[in-house]
Write a protein that holds these residues in place. Sequence first.
Motif, PDB file in Angstrom:
ATOM      1  N   VAL A  22       0.862  -1.176   0.000  1.00  0.00           N
ATOM      2  CA  VAL A  22       0.000   0.000   0.000  1.00  0.00           C
ATOM      3  C   VAL A  22       0.899   1.227   0.000  1.00  0.00           C
ATOM      4  CG1 VAL A  22      -1.734   1.273   1.291  1.00  0.00           C
ATOM      5  CG2 VAL A  22      -1.821  -1.197   1.204  1.00  0.00           C
ATOM      6  N   ALA A  23       0.681   2.122  -0.935  1.00  0.00           N
ATOM      7  CA  ALA A  23       1.523   3.307  -1.041  1.00  0.00           C
ATOM      8  C   ALA A  23       1.204   4.285   0.085  1.00  0.00           C
ATOM      9  CB  ALA A  23       1.299   3.985  -2.383  1.00  0.00           C
ATOM     10  N   THR A  24       2.239   4.881   0.656  1.00  0.00           N
ATOM     11  CA  THR A  24       2.027   5.878   1.692  1.00  0.00           C
ATOM     12  C   THR A  24       1.641   7.198   1.025  1.00  0.00           C
ATOM     13  OG1 THR A  24       4.373   6.441   1.666  1.00  0.00           O
ATOM     14  CG2 THR A  24       3.661   4.831   3.300  1.00  0.00           C
ATOM     15  N   PRO A  25       0.640   7.892   1.539  1.00  0.00           N
ATOM     16  CA  PRO A  25       0.210   9.142   0.903  1.00  0.00           C
ATOM     17  C   PRO A  25       1.260  10.236   1.073  1.00  0.00           C
ATOM     18  CG  PRO A  25      -0.968   8.810   2.942  1.00  0.00           C
ATOM     19  CD  PRO A  25      -0.166   7.557   2.699  1.00  0.00           C
ATOM     20  N   THR A  26       1.401  11.067   0.048  1.00  0.00           N
ATOM     21  CA  THR A  26       2.328  12.194   0.100  1.00  0.00           C
ATOM     22  C   THR A  26       1.683  13.319   0.909  1.00  0.00           C
ATOM     23  OG1 THR A  26       3.089  11.588  -2.090  1.00  0.00           O
ATOM     24  CG2 THR A  26       3.699  13.754  -1.300  1.00  0.00           C
ATOM     25  N   VAL A  27       2.451  13.884   1.810  1.00  0.00           N
ATOM     26  CA  VAL A  27       1.938  14.936   2.684  1.00  0.00           C
ATOM     27  C   VAL A  27       2.879  16.128   2.610  1.00  0.00           C
ATOM     28  CG1 VAL A  27       1.405  15.546   5.071  1.00  0.00           C
ATOM     29  CG2 VAL A  27       0.869  13.282   4.224  1.00  0.00           C
ATOM     30  N   VAL A  28       2.325  17.324   2.468  1.00  0.00           N
ATOM     31  CA  VAL A  28       3.101  18.561   2.525  1.00  0.00           C
ATOM     32  C   VAL A  28       2.581  19.391   3.691  1.00  0.00           C
ATOM     33  CG1 VAL A  28       3.636  18.614   0.074  1.00  0.00           C
ATOM     34  CG2 VAL A  28       1.590  19.726   0.894  1.00  0.00           C
ATOM     35  N   ILE A  29       3.430  20.275   4.204  1.00  0.00           N
ATOM     36  CA  ILE A  29       3.050  21.115   5.332  1.00  0.00           C
ATOM     37  C   ILE A  29       2.584  22.469   4.794  1.00  0.00           C
ATOM     38  CG2 ILE A  29       3.828  22.163   7.487  1.00  0.00           C
ATOM     39  CD1 ILE A  29       3.733  19.100   7.515  1.00  0.00           C
ATOM     40  N   CYS A  30       1.384  22.869   5.163  1.00  0.00           N
ATOM     41  CA  CYS A  30       0.804  24.143   4.745  1.00  0.00           C
ATOM     42  C   CYS A  30       1.487  25.294   5.493  1.00  0.00           C
ATOM     43  CB  CYS A  30      -0.695  24.130   5.037  1.00  0.00           C
ATOM     44  SG  CYS A  30      -1.536  25.659   4.574  1.00  0.00           S
ATOM     45  N   SER A  31       1.253  26.512   5.038  1.00  0.00           N
ATOM     46  CA  SER A  31       1.822  27.682   5.708  1.00  0.00           C
ATOM     47  C   SER A  31       1.262  27.855   7.125  1.00  0.00           C
ATOM     48  CB  SER A  31       1.554  28.940   4.892  1.00  0.00           C
ATOM     49  OG  SER A  31       0.169  29.110   4.704  1.00  0.00           O
ATOM     50  N   CYS A  32       0.070  27.294   7.377  1.00  0.00           N
ATOM     51  CA  CYS A  32      -0.505  27.366   8.724  1.00  0.00           C
ATOM     52  C   CYS A  32       0.072  26.293   9.643  1.00  0.00           C
ATOM     53  CB  CYS A  32      -2.026  27.240   8.658  1.00  0.00           C
ATOM     54  SG  CYS A  32      -2.618  25.614   8.140  1.00  0.00           S
ATOM     55  N   GLY A  33       0.837  25.351   9.083  1.00  0.00           N
ATOM     56  CA  GLY A  33       1.473  24.317   9.890  1.00  0.00           C
ATOM     57  C   GLY A  33       0.760  22.984   9.878  1.00  0.00           C
ATOM     58  N   GLU A  34      -0.380  22.901   9.214  1.00  0.00           N
ATOM     59  CA  GLU A  34      -1.146  21.657   9.159  1.00  0.00           C
ATOM     60  C   GLU A  34      -0.694  20.799   7.972  1.00  0.00           C
ATOM     61  OE1 GLU A  34      -3.655  20.447  11.178  1.00  0.00           O
ATOM     62  OE2 GLU A  34      -3.093  22.083  12.504  1.00  0.00           O
ATOM     63  N   PRO A  35      -0.640  19.475   8.137  1.00  0.00           N
ATOM     64  CA  PRO A  35      -0.321  18.606   6.998  1.00  0.00           C
ATOM     65  C   PRO A  35      -1.508  18.530   6.039  1.00  0.00           C
ATOM     66  CG  PRO A  35      -0.759  17.298   8.941  1.00  0.00           C
ATOM     67  CD  PRO A  35      -0.765  18.737   9.377  1.00  0.00           C
ATOM     68  N   THR A  36      -1.234  18.531   4.733  1.00  0.00           N
ATOM     69  CA  THR A  36      -2.282  18.487   3.721  1.00  0.00           C
ATOM     70  C   THR A  36      -1.786  17.723   2.504  1.00  0.00           C
ATOM     71  OG1 THR A  36      -3.787  19.816   2.406  1.00  0.00           O
ATOM     72  CG2 THR A  36      -1.605  20.702   2.740  1.00  0.00           C
ATOM     73  N   ILE A  37      -2.682  17.363   1.619  1.00  0.00           N
ATOM     74  CA  ILE A  37      -2.350  16.648   0.394  1.00  0.00           C
ATOM     75  C   ILE A  37      -1.860  17.662  -0.635  1.00  0.00           C
ATOM     76  CG2 ILE A  37      -3.293  15.170  -1.418  1.00  0.00           C
ATOM     77  CD1 ILE A  37      -5.435  14.334   0.624  1.00  0.00           C
ATOM     78  N   PRO A  38      -0.811  17.342  -1.418  1.00  0.00           N
ATOM     79  CA  PRO A  38      -0.331  18.299  -2.400  1.00  0.00           C
ATOM     80  C   PRO A  38      -1.357  18.600  -3.492  1.00  0.00           C
ATOM     81  CG  PRO A  38       0.928  16.262  -2.513  1.00  0.00           C
ATOM     82  CD  PRO A  38      -0.018  16.145  -1.373  1.00  0.00           C
ATOM     83  N   HIS A  39      -1.273  19.794  -4.082  1.00  0.00           N
ATOM     84  CA  HIS A  39      -2.148  20.255  -5.165  1.00  0.00           C
ATOM     85  C   HIS A  39      -3.606  20.309  -4.740  1.00  0.00           C
ATOM     86  CE1 HIS A  39       1.309  19.800  -7.775  1.00  0.00           C
ATOM     87  NE2 HIS A  39       1.433  18.578  -7.359  1.00  0.00           N
ATOM     88  N   SER A  40      -3.868  20.652  -3.483  1.00  0.00           N
ATOM     89  CA  SER A  40      -5.238  20.778  -3.000  1.00  0.00           C
ATOM     90  C   SER A  40      -5.297  21.888  -1.955  1.00  0.00           C
ATOM     91  CB  SER A  40      -5.740  19.472  -2.402  1.00  0.00           C
ATOM     92  OG  SER A  40      -4.965  19.117  -1.285  1.00  0.00           O
ATOM     93  N   VAL A  41      -6.494  22.381  -1.727  1.00  0.00           N
ATOM     94  CA  VAL A  41      -6.703  23.450  -0.747  1.00  0.00           C
ATOM     95  C   VAL A  41      -6.544  22.871   0.656  1.00  0.00           C
ATOM     96  CG1 VAL A  41      -8.377  25.119   0.130  1.00  0.00           C
ATOM     97  CG2 VAL A  41      -8.247  24.653  -2.305  1.00  0.00           C
ATOM     98  N   CYS A  42      -5.914  23.630   1.528  1.00  0.00           N
ATOM     99  CA  CYS A  42      -5.733  23.194   2.913  1.00  0.00           C
ATOM    100  C   CYS A  42      -7.095  23.149   3.599  1.00  0.00           C
ATOM    101  CB  CYS A  42      -4.808  24.157   3.641  1.00  0.00           C
ATOM    102  SG  CYS A  42      -4.553  23.726   5.376  1.00  0.00           S
ATOM    103  N   PRO A  43      -7.475  22.039   4.209  1.00  0.00           N
ATOM    104  CA  PRO A  43      -8.794  21.952   4.852  1.00  0.00           C
ATOM    105  C   PRO A  43      -8.917  22.796   6.118  1.00  0.00           C
ATOM    106  CG  PRO A  43      -7.564  19.928   5.194  1.00  0.00           C
ATOM    107  CD  PRO A  43      -6.749  20.769   4.273  1.00  0.00           C
ATOM    108  N   SER A  44      -7.798  23.156   6.744  1.00  0.00           N
ATOM    109  CA  SER A  44      -7.905  23.906   7.991  1.00  0.00           C
ATOM    110  C   SER A  44      -7.928  25.419   7.783  1.00  0.00           C
ATOM    111  CB  SER A  44      -6.752  23.536   8.923  1.00  0.00           C
ATOM    112  OG  SER A  44      -5.525  23.888   8.331  1.00  0.00           O
ATOM    113  N   CYS A  45      -7.133  25.936   6.820  1.00  0.00           N
ATOM    114  CA  CYS A  45      -7.096  27.388   6.651  1.00  0.00           C
ATOM    115  C   CYS A  45      -7.661  27.861   5.313  1.00  0.00           C
ATOM    116  CB  CYS A  45      -5.669  27.908   6.810  1.00  0.00           C
ATOM    117  SG  CYS A  45      -4.543  27.402   5.505  1.00  0.00           S
TER     118      CYS A  45
END
Length: 60
Positions: A22-45
């Motif tokens: 099972v592939a591990t999902p790629t995670v990037v850190i948003c400017s607000c500090g929350e982890p999010t999926i790349p090429h998508s809007v941050c769900p927290s900010c």
Amino acid sequence: MAVQQNKKSRSRKGMRRSHDRVATPTVVICSCGEPTIPHSVCPSCGAYKGRQVVAKTEAE
């Protein structure tokens, strides 16, 4: 029904199954500090590529 001709060794079985994990999902850190999926809007900010895209209400 298909029947194997010769027994497959543990090594060959492992080599065949090496891509079945099972592939591990790629995670990037948003400017607000929350982890999010790349090429998508941050769900927290609601930011995308450094700018505010979705207005979030402070009802939390």
